[in-house]
Design an enzyme around this catalytic site. Structure first.
Site, PDB file in Angstrom:
ATOM      1  N   TYR A 248       0.890  -1.182   0.000  1.00  0.00           N
ATOM      2  CA  TYR A 248       0.000   0.000   0.000  1.00  0.00           C
ATOM      3  C   TYR A 248       0.920   1.223   0.000  1.00  0.00           C
ATOM      4  CZ  TYR A 248      -3.938   2.863   1.740  1.00  0.00           C
ATOM      5  OH  TYR A 248      -4.907   3.823   1.893  1.00  0.00           O
TER       6      TYR A 248
ATOM      7  N   ARG B 143      -5.318  10.681 -11.102  1.00  0.00           N
ATOM      8  CA  ARG B 143      -4.641  11.400  -9.998  1.00  0.00           C
ATOM      9  C   ARG B 143      -4.185  10.342  -9.011  1.00  0.00           C
ATOM     10  NH1 ARG B 143      -4.769  10.668  -5.167  1.00  0.00           N
ATOM     11  NH2 ARG B 143      -6.563  11.620  -4.211  1.00  0.00           N
TER      12      ARG B 143
ATOM     13  N   LYS C 242      -5.506  -1.160  -2.464  1.00  0.00           N
ATOM     14  CA  LYS C 242      -6.673  -0.872  -1.593  1.00  0.00           C
ATOM     15  C   LYS C 242      -7.399  -2.175  -1.278  1.00  0.00           C
ATOM     16  CE  LYS C 242      -6.609   3.737  -1.443  1.00  0.00           C
ATOM     17  NZ  LYS C 242      -6.702   4.614  -0.287  1.00  0.00           N
TER      18      LYS C 242
ATOM     19  N   GLU D 224     -11.618   5.639  -6.673  1.00  0.00           N
ATOM     20  CA  GLU D 224     -10.316   5.942  -6.084  1.00  0.00           C
ATOM     21  C   GLU D 224      -9.442   6.712  -7.061  1.00  0.00           C
ATOM     22  OE1 GLU D 224      -9.688   4.769  -2.768  1.00  0.00           O
ATOM     23  OE2 GLU D 224      -8.116   6.266  -2.977  1.00  0.00           O
ATOM     24  N   ASP D 225      -8.855   7.770  -6.583  1.00  0.00           N
ATOM     25  CA  ASP D 225      -7.844   8.525  -7.312  1.00  0.00           C
ATOM     26  C   ASP D 225      -8.314   8.999  -8.697  1.00  0.00           C
ATOM     27  OD1 ASP D 225      -6.477   8.119  -5.011  1.00  0.00           O
ATOM     28  OD2 ASP D 225      -4.716   7.201  -5.891  1.00  0.00           O
TER      29      ASP D 225
ATOM     30  N   ASP E 252     -13.539   7.358  -1.982  1.00  0.00           N
ATOM     31  CA  ASP E 252     -12.676   7.248  -0.807  1.00  0.00           C
ATOM     32  C   ASP E 252     -11.866   8.519  -0.574  1.00  0.00           C
ATOM     33  OD1 ASP E 252     -11.262   5.939   1.272  1.00  0.00           O
ATOM     34  OD2 ASP E 252      -9.642   5.477  -0.123  1.00  0.00           O
ATOM     35  N   ASP E 253     -11.378   9.144  -1.639  1.00  0.00           N
ATOM     36  CA  ASP E 253     -10.538  10.337  -1.462  1.00  0.00           C
ATOM     37  C   ASP E 253     -11.336  11.496  -0.885  1.00  0.00           C
ATOM     38  OD1 ASP E 253      -8.004   9.364  -2.672  1.00  0.00           O
ATOM     39  OD2 ASP E 253      -9.363   9.041  -4.362  1.00  0.00           O
TER      40      ASP E 253
ATOM     41  N   ASN F 132       0.331  12.090  -0.093  1.00  0.00           N
ATOM     42  CA  ASN F 132       1.080  10.856  -0.369  1.00  0.00           C
ATOM     43  C   ASN F 132       1.697  10.909  -1.755  1.00  0.00           C
ATOM     44  OD1 ASN F 132       0.225   9.542   2.051  1.00  0.00           O
ATOM     45  ND2 ASN F 132      -1.779   9.270   1.113  1.00  0.00           N
TER      46      ASN F 132
ATOM     47  N   ASN G 173      -4.384   8.296   7.480  1.00  0.00           N
ATOM     48  CA  ASN G 173      -4.632   7.725   6.146  1.00  0.00           C
ATOM     49  C   ASN G 173      -6.029   7.118   6.115  1.00  0.00           C
ATOM     50  OD1 ASN G 173      -4.589   5.567   3.976  1.00  0.00           O
ATOM     51  ND2 ASN G 173      -2.592   6.512   3.659  1.00  0.00           N
TER      52      ASN G 173
HETATM   53  N1  LIG Z   1      -3.895  10.768   3.752  1.00  0.00           N
HETATM   54  C1  LIG Z   1      -4.927  10.373   3.057  1.00  0.00           C
HETATM   55  O1  LIG Z   1      -5.685   9.494   3.477  1.00  0.00           O
HETATM   56  C2  LIG Z   1      -5.206  11.018   1.743  1.00  0.00           C
HETATM   57  C3  LIG Z   1      -6.466  10.858   1.167  1.00  0.00           C
HETATM   58  C4  LIG Z   1      -6.740  11.476  -0.067  1.00  0.00           C
HETATM   59  C5  LIG Z   1      -5.754  12.217  -0.689  1.00  0.00           C
HETATM   60  N2  LIG Z   1      -4.535  12.308  -0.114  1.00  0.00           N
HETATM   61  C6  LIG Z   1      -3.467  13.074  -0.764  1.00  0.00           C
HETATM   62  O2  LIG Z   1      -3.853  14.414  -0.907  1.00  0.00           O
HETATM   63  C7  LIG Z   1      -3.245  14.972  -2.055  1.00  0.00           C
HETATM   64  C8  LIG Z   1      -4.299  15.736  -2.842  1.00  0.00           C
HETATM   65  O3  LIG Z   1      -5.317  14.868  -3.284  1.00  0.00           O
HETATM   66  P1  LIG Z   1      -6.610  15.469  -4.001  1.00  0.00           P
HETATM   67  O4  LIG Z   1      -7.404  14.337  -4.518  1.00  0.00           O
HETATM   68  O5  LIG Z   1      -7.298  16.453  -3.156  1.00  0.00           O
HETATM   69  O6  LIG Z   1      -5.909  16.209  -5.222  1.00  0.00           O
HETATM   70  P2  LIG Z   1      -6.487  17.368  -6.125  1.00  0.00           P
HETATM   71  O7  LIG Z   1      -5.661  17.424  -7.331  1.00  0.00           O
HETATM   72  O8  LIG Z   1      -7.961  17.217  -6.251  1.00  0.00           O
HETATM   73  O9  LIG Z   1      -6.216  18.692  -5.255  1.00  0.00           O
HETATM   74  C9  LIG Z   1      -4.955  19.257  -5.015  1.00  0.00           C
HETATM   75  C10 LIG Z   1      -5.164  20.663  -4.488  1.00  0.00           C
HETATM   76  O10 LIG Z   1      -3.919  21.164  -4.042  1.00  0.00           O
HETATM   77  C11 LIG Z   1      -3.806  22.510  -4.497  1.00  0.00           C
HETATM   78  N3  LIG Z   1      -2.408  22.897  -4.619  1.00  0.00           N
HETATM   79  C12 LIG Z   1      -1.534  22.562  -5.607  1.00  0.00           C
HETATM   80  N4  LIG Z   1      -0.365  23.204  -5.403  1.00  0.00           N
HETATM   81  C13 LIG Z   1      -0.508  23.936  -4.294  1.00  0.00           C
HETATM   82  C14 LIG Z   1       0.329  24.832  -3.590  1.00  0.00           C
HETATM   83  N5  LIG Z   1       1.570  25.059  -4.010  1.00  0.00           N
HETATM   84  N6  LIG Z   1      -0.153  25.440  -2.486  1.00  0.00           N
HETATM   85  C15 LIG Z   1      -1.401  25.185  -2.045  1.00  0.00           C
HETATM   86  N7  LIG Z   1      -2.249  24.359  -2.661  1.00  0.00           N
HETATM   87  C16 LIG Z   1      -1.809  23.739  -3.772  1.00  0.00           C
HETATM   88  C17 LIG Z   1      -4.507  22.541  -5.835  1.00  0.00           C
HETATM   89  O11 LIG Z   1      -4.857  23.868  -6.173  1.00  0.00           O
HETATM   90  C18 LIG Z   1      -5.703  21.652  -5.521  1.00  0.00           C
HETATM   91  O12 LIG Z   1      -6.704  22.434  -4.927  1.00  0.00           O
HETATM   92  C19 LIG Z   1      -2.586  13.817  -2.798  1.00  0.00           C
HETATM   93  O13 LIG Z   1      -1.204  13.844  -2.538  1.00  0.00           O
HETATM   94  C20 LIG Z   1      -3.182  12.575  -2.173  1.00  0.00           C
HETATM   95  O14 LIG Z   1      -2.262  11.520  -2.137  1.00  0.00           O
HETATM   96  C21 LIG Z   1      -4.239  11.744   1.086  1.00  0.00           C
HETATM   97  O1  LIG Z   2      -3.911   5.814  -1.053  1.00  0.00           O
HETATM   98  C1  LIG Z   2      -3.666   6.378   0.027  1.00  0.00           C
HETATM   99  O2  LIG Z   2      -2.717   6.035   0.746  1.00  0.00           O
HETATM  100  C2  LIG Z   2      -4.552   7.449   0.557  1.00  0.00           C
HETATM  101  C3  LIG Z   2      -5.337   8.191  -0.430  1.00  0.00           C
HETATM  102  O3  LIG Z   2      -6.370   7.449  -0.976  1.00  0.00           O
HETATM  103  C4  LIG Z   2      -4.547   8.906  -1.474  1.00  0.00           C
HETATM  104  O4  LIG Z   2      -5.032   9.019  -2.598  1.00  0.00           O
HETATM  105  O5  LIG Z   2      -3.469   9.401  -1.154  1.00  0.00           O
HETATM  106 MG   LIG Z   3      -6.720   7.754  -2.993  1.00  0.00          MG
END
Ligand SMILES: NC(=O)c1ccc[n+]([C@@H]2O[C@H](COP(=O)([O-])OP(=O)(O)OC[C@H]3O[C@@H](n4cnc5c(N)ncnc54)[C@H](O)[C@@H]3O)[C@@H](O)[C@H]2O)c1
Ligand SMILES: O=C(O)C[C@H](O)C(=O)O
Ligand SMILES: [Mg+2]
Length: 605
Positions: free
Chosen positions: A132, A185, A203, A274-275, A297-298, A447, A492
């Site tokens: 993962y 993404r 996942k 997802e993603d 999930d996101d 991530n 996460n």
């Molecule tokens: N920890 C978790 O469980 C978890 C869950 C979902 C997503 N994520 C992570 O979150 C991140 C974003 O996912 P998402 O689906 O929202 O992506 P997304 O592309 O939908 O959104 C990204 C956002 O970040 C902003 N951004 C880009 N550059 C920036 C900067 N320099 N300053 C401020 N904001 C900025 C963009 O404008 C956009 O609004 C990914 O890295 C993903 O792995 C983590």
């Molecule tokens: O996949 C993960 O570890 C969490 C989340 O779904 C992500 O997109 O970053």
């Molecule tokens: Mg995800």
């Protein structure tokens, strides 16, 4: 009393629909014999594990060396080779080691699913970071080179009009859980096209390990509608469609077709999106969530995990939960995840105050602070745009940068979901020292590891020992060099999606409602004891992920029953579900978890 309890628990057990966990596993019907069984990872017993009687029954005599090796011996043999690999690769570049570990696990996955999941479940803390996040990201990036054999289903833009028949090519008669991506993404790595298939696979591995979904009933799906990744488009060995992504009506009609095909063959399956890139994540969620049993999930899983963490932060400050409404929270990243978190946090504040409150949430995207002055703001972000007058009063303006916002707002929580590695730099982290909270919270949730907004070590070093810290990818706890340890939470969505999926599945719910998601988040939040919270721990250790998943699953199931969206499953209808106490529901969920044991195989034509 004991009689009643026993009778009830027997009733609950009787409804078990998964493989039994008793010492005598129930037999498994196979429709193949001989070498075909040895080549099927669902039934293979690492070859040498077939007892003599079974070798006779299944036509395996003469195809195997004579010794029978037990499941336990096979387990030890694998772990020995894993430990040797660890020893032999010590000191090599981190990515090479991670990929070598992934390869050895993947080979086992391809040969023998039972042993693979036994190994995974019993060593989840060590192996989750490989199968993962974060290693799965590296695997996706290198997918074309690592590809040996397919796993899951691949639908492409070329299959338009044929998906309804293609879906019947999947060999398993039943599917419980589907994880679907279009690869647009992948974590914070961007558009990886068909290579994103690693994410649904990872996942679903967590679904098996944490929720005990039977691995014969999971289905990873890649919907390849092209890629806008120039490097992949130019790569001769890229395995996906070397075309630009479909857009607009063309795109959505393909997703519609796939959803219809899935629903036709497996109407009770739960589908996790997802993603998906931002522009489709919300749109598909709105489009399908009332029609199919699906969730994103996101957006939704992440929101529940983050909210549980945010409530933990309030408890860590020694404040009553109601004080959540006064927390100043700066969310960096206005995408699927960031907006999902804000939506759920906003709903929590509204429930607490009974009004459409005006919480102190600040939202930053790549153009800085989002205010009502922002033109062209996305409709899903618009509700979180701060009134310009309000921000001007504290010396901020439309588009103020992150450092400026942290300095002026002095937030209780700084939460990153931007995908931008290192954006919580030294200055930003130092500015968190002036936070209005006695325990400032820093969540670097992006991530994989390189995309985290900061490392755990930097957070404690620059923002101070009194912070609480969470990250999407795992980091080691930090030695604060004063006899204390800076605890690292893994913030996460893996703490929720397995329970959301399992609870929904066992409830037989038609949809995944907001109430079910809220119940999941509240369950996770209340799982942690006061003592743990005071140590800065907001999420359970990954070692107890089956327990937490059982609790979350039960909370989701009970809410589905209360909201009357549960239709039951198998012999267990809504009436039986309604009659289960909270404890019985947890037991029901637990007893339906699949656990890896070698079942006696019985051949049927
Ligand atoms: N920890 C978790 O469980 C978890 C869950 C979902 C997503 N994520 C992570 O979150 C991140 C974003 O996912 P998402 O689906 O929202 O992506 P997304 O592309 O939908 O959104 C990204 C956002 O970040 C902003 N951004 C880009 N550059 C920036 C900067 N320099 N300053 C401020 N904001 C900025 C963009 O404008 C956009 O609004 C990914 O890295 C993903 O792995 C983590
Ligand atoms: O996949 C993960 O570890 C969490 C989340 O779904 C992500 O997109 O970053
Ligand atoms: Mg995800």
């Amino acid at each position: 009393m004991w009689r009643r309890t026993l009778a009830r628990s027997v009733t609950v057990r009787r409804f078990s629909i998964a493989a039994s966990t008793s010492s005598i596993p129930s037999p498994c019907i196979v429709h193949k014999r001989g070498a075909d069984i040895l080549h099927d990872p669902w039934f293979n017993k690492q070859d040498t594990g077939f007892p003599m009687t079974e070798r006779d029954r299944l036509g395996l005599r003469g195809l195997l060396p004579p010794r029978v090796i037990s499941f336990e011996q096979q387990y030890e043999r694998f772990m020995d080779s894993y430990r040797s690999l660890e020893k032999n690769t010590a000191g090599q570049p981190e990515n090479n080691v991670a990929l070598a570990k992934w390869r050895i696990l993947n080979r086992l996955h391809d040969r023998n699913e039972t042993l693979y999941y036994k190994v995974l479940i019993d060593n989840i803390k060590d192996f989750a970071p490989i199968i993962y996040t974060p290693t799965v990201g590296l695997v996706c990036q290198n997918y074309s080179g690592l590809f040996r054999r397919p796993r899951g289903m691949y639908f492409s833009a070329k299959d338009k009009g044929e998906m309804m028949s293609i879906i019947y090519n999947w060999p398993a008669p039943e599917v419980d859980m589907v994880v679907l991506t279009d690869g647009s993404r992948i974590l914070g790595l961007g558009d990886l096209g068909v290579q994103g298939i690693g994410i649904p696979i990872g996942k679903l591995d967590m679904y098996v390990a944490a929720a005990g979904i039977n691995p014969q009933r999971v289905l990873p799906i890649m919907l390849d509608v092209g890629t806008n990744n120039e490097k992949l488009l130019e790569d001769r060995l890229y395995l996906g469609l070397r075309e630009r992504r479909l857009e607009g009506e063309e795109y959505i009609s393909i997703v519609d077709e796939l959803m219809e095909a899935l629903h036709t063959r497996w109407p009770k399956a739960v589908i996790q999106f997802e993603d998906f890139q931002f522009k489709w994540a919300f749109e598909t969620l709105q489009r399908y969530r009332k029609k199919y049993c699906m969730f994103n999930d996101d957006i939704q899983g992440t929101a529940g995990v983050a909210l549980a963490g945010l409530l933990g932060v309030v408890r860590a400050q020694g404040r009553p939960l109601l004080d959540f409404v006064n927390q100043k929270i700066v969310v960096v990243g206005a995408g699927s995840a960031g907006l999902g978190v804000l939506n759920m946090a906003y709903q929590a504040v509204s429930r607490m105050t009974g009004t459409t409150a005006n919480p102190q949430f600040y939202l930053i995207d790549k153009n800085g602070l989002i205010t009502t002055e922002r033109s062209g703001v996305d409709p899903s972000a618009a509700p979180f745009a701060k009134a310009i007058g309000e921000v001007q009063r504290i010396g901020l303006q439309e588009g103020s940068d992150l450092l400026e916002v942290v300095k002026k707002v002095k937030p209780h929580v700084l939460l990153g979901l931007s995908g931008v590695g290192g954006i919580f730099n030294e200055q930003v982290l130092k500015a968190m020292r002036d936070s209005d909270s006695p325990k400032p919270a820093i969540f670097a949730m992006s991530n994989p590891t390189d995309n985290a907004e900061c490392t755990a070590a930097d957070a404690f070093k620059h923002a101070g020992d009194n912070i609480v810290f969470g990250s999407g990818s795992p980091f080691q706890n930090v030695d604060l060099e004063n006899g204390k340890i800076g605890y690292v939470n893994q913030a996460n969505n893996m703490y929720l999606f397995p329970g959301i999926g399992l609870g929904t599945l066992l409830s037989g719910a038609r949809i995944v409602s907001d109430g079910m998601l809220q119940a999941a988040s509240e369950c996770l939040a209340s799982y942690m004891t006061e003592e743990e919270i005071q140590k800065g721990k907001f999420y359970p250790s990954i070692g107890s992920i089956r327990n937490i998943t059982a609790e979350v699953g039960a909370a989701v199931l009970r809410t589905a029953v209360i909201e009357e969206v549960a239709e039951g499953r198998g012999d267990v209808g809504p009436k039986e579900l309604t009659n289960m106490s909270k404890e019985e529901t947890v037991e029901y969920v637990t007893s339906n978890m699949w656990y890896p044991v070698y079942s006696p195989l019985v051949h049927e034509k």
